[in-house]
Design an enzyme around this catalytic site. Structure first.
Site, PDB file in Angstrom:
ATOM      1  N   SER A   1       0.831  -1.197   0.000  1.00 46.93           N
ATOM      2  CA  SER A   1       0.000   0.000   0.000  1.00 46.93           C
ATOM      3  C   SER A   1       0.864   1.244   0.000  1.00 46.93           C
ATOM      4  O   SER A   1       2.045   1.211   0.386  1.00 46.93           O
ATOM      5  CB  SER A   1      -0.888   0.006   1.250  1.00 46.93           C
ATOM      6  OG  SER A   1      -1.513   1.252   1.457  1.00 46.93           O
TER       7      SER A   1
ATOM      8  N   TYR B   1      -2.287  -0.750  10.501  1.00 44.05           N
ATOM      9  CA  TYR B   1      -2.333  -1.282   9.137  1.00 44.05           C
ATOM     10  C   TYR B   1      -1.102  -0.819   8.359  1.00 44.05           C
ATOM     11  O   TYR B   1      -0.444  -1.618   7.675  1.00 44.05           O
ATOM     12  CB  TYR B   1      -3.609  -0.801   8.454  1.00 44.05           C
ATOM     13  CG  TYR B   1      -3.708  -1.139   6.983  1.00 44.05           C
ATOM     14  CD1 TYR B   1      -4.047  -2.416   6.566  1.00 44.05           C
ATOM     15  CD2 TYR B   1      -3.473  -0.165   6.010  1.00 44.05           C
ATOM     16  CE1 TYR B   1      -4.155  -2.721   5.213  1.00 44.05           C
ATOM     17  CE2 TYR B   1      -3.583  -0.458   4.659  1.00 44.05           C
ATOM     18  CZ  TYR B   1      -3.920  -1.739   4.262  1.00 44.05           C
ATOM     19  OH  TYR B   1      -4.009  -2.040   2.925  1.00 44.05           O
TER      20      TYR B   1
END
Length: 246
Positions: free
Chosen positions: A138, A151
């Protein structure tokens, strides 16, 4: 890397980015999609050609053992593994009282489970003439969002591991890719303003182009610009990733 006549495993393949990858790849490859929800998995597989579905939770050790046994027996030609399954929780580091528990779930799914599955499938991948591992990370691997602090930490860990794995496997012929999307408009990201993100089909298109050109870090859409900002000014990148979004 060739983009046709492969046998490809996609974890988390029943929805979002995983489904779009399966949709894009299934035209010219055999695709195996993995997911925890059998009904949703079967529904996804029914919409696509050349797709097999296996119900499994990659964060569950017993499921992984059964999965690897089945893959080895039924799909000995498996040559591409796309680690796409993920877990994410919103954080309020000031007031939350369950951050530790949520972080444990994320770390297991997003990082440790990837290591386990890769390790167990390496013997099969080594037998192929051409093989690849793809880890989906990401934009927050470069700079964390306070709303996705844990995360982001898992994706930073995955980024570091992916770079090390690429180096370790350099002499084996197994190519190691990292797919790095920005915010994507999926059910998975709805809580964090996903409607403002890019369509998952764009991620799949840019992935296919990167795979074909052996671009080992595929920084999708705005991730490339953000990466350049991060290299030149890490503090500014941290500020930008934490700007309010409508």
């Amino acid at each position: 890397m060739k983009t046709s006549k492969n046998t490809i495993l996609i974890t988390g393949g029943s929805a979002g980015i995983g489904f779009e990858l399966a949709k894009k790849l299934s035209a010219d490859n055999h695709v195996i999609i993995i997911g925890r929800n059998q009904a949703r998995l079967q529904k996804a597989a029914a919409q696509l050609p050349n797709v097999s579905a296996i119900t499994a939770d990659v964060s569950n050790a017993e499921d992984v053992e059964k999965l690897v046994t089945k893959l080895t027996a039924d799909f000995p030609e498996l040559n591409i593994v796309i680690n796409n399954a993920g877990a994410a929780n919103l954080n309020n580091l000031l007031t939350d009282t369950d951050t530790f528990e949520k972080a444990g779930e994320e770390m297991l799914t997003n990082y440790l489970s990837v290591i386990r599955l890769n390790e167990k499938l390496l013997p099969s991948l080594k037998k192929q003439n051409e093989a690849a591992i793809v880890n989906v990370s990401s934009i927050v691997a470069f700079a964390p969002s306070t709303k996705l602090a844990t995360y982001g930490a898992t994706k930073a860990a995955l980024h570091a591991y992916t770079r090390a794995l690429r180096l370790a496997l350099a002499e084996t012929g197994i190519k190691v890719f990292e797919l790095m999307p920005p915010l994507v408009d999926t059910e998975f990201s709805a809580e964090i303003g996903g409607k403002n993100g890019i369509p998952p089909a764009q991620v799949a298109d840019e992935f296919l182009a990167g795979l074909q050109s052996d671009t080992y870090e595929i920084r999708v859409a705005g991730t490339e610009q953000f990466y350049r900002l991060y290299l030149s000014n890490p503090d500014e990148a941290l500020r930008v990733i934490n700007l309010p979004r409508e």
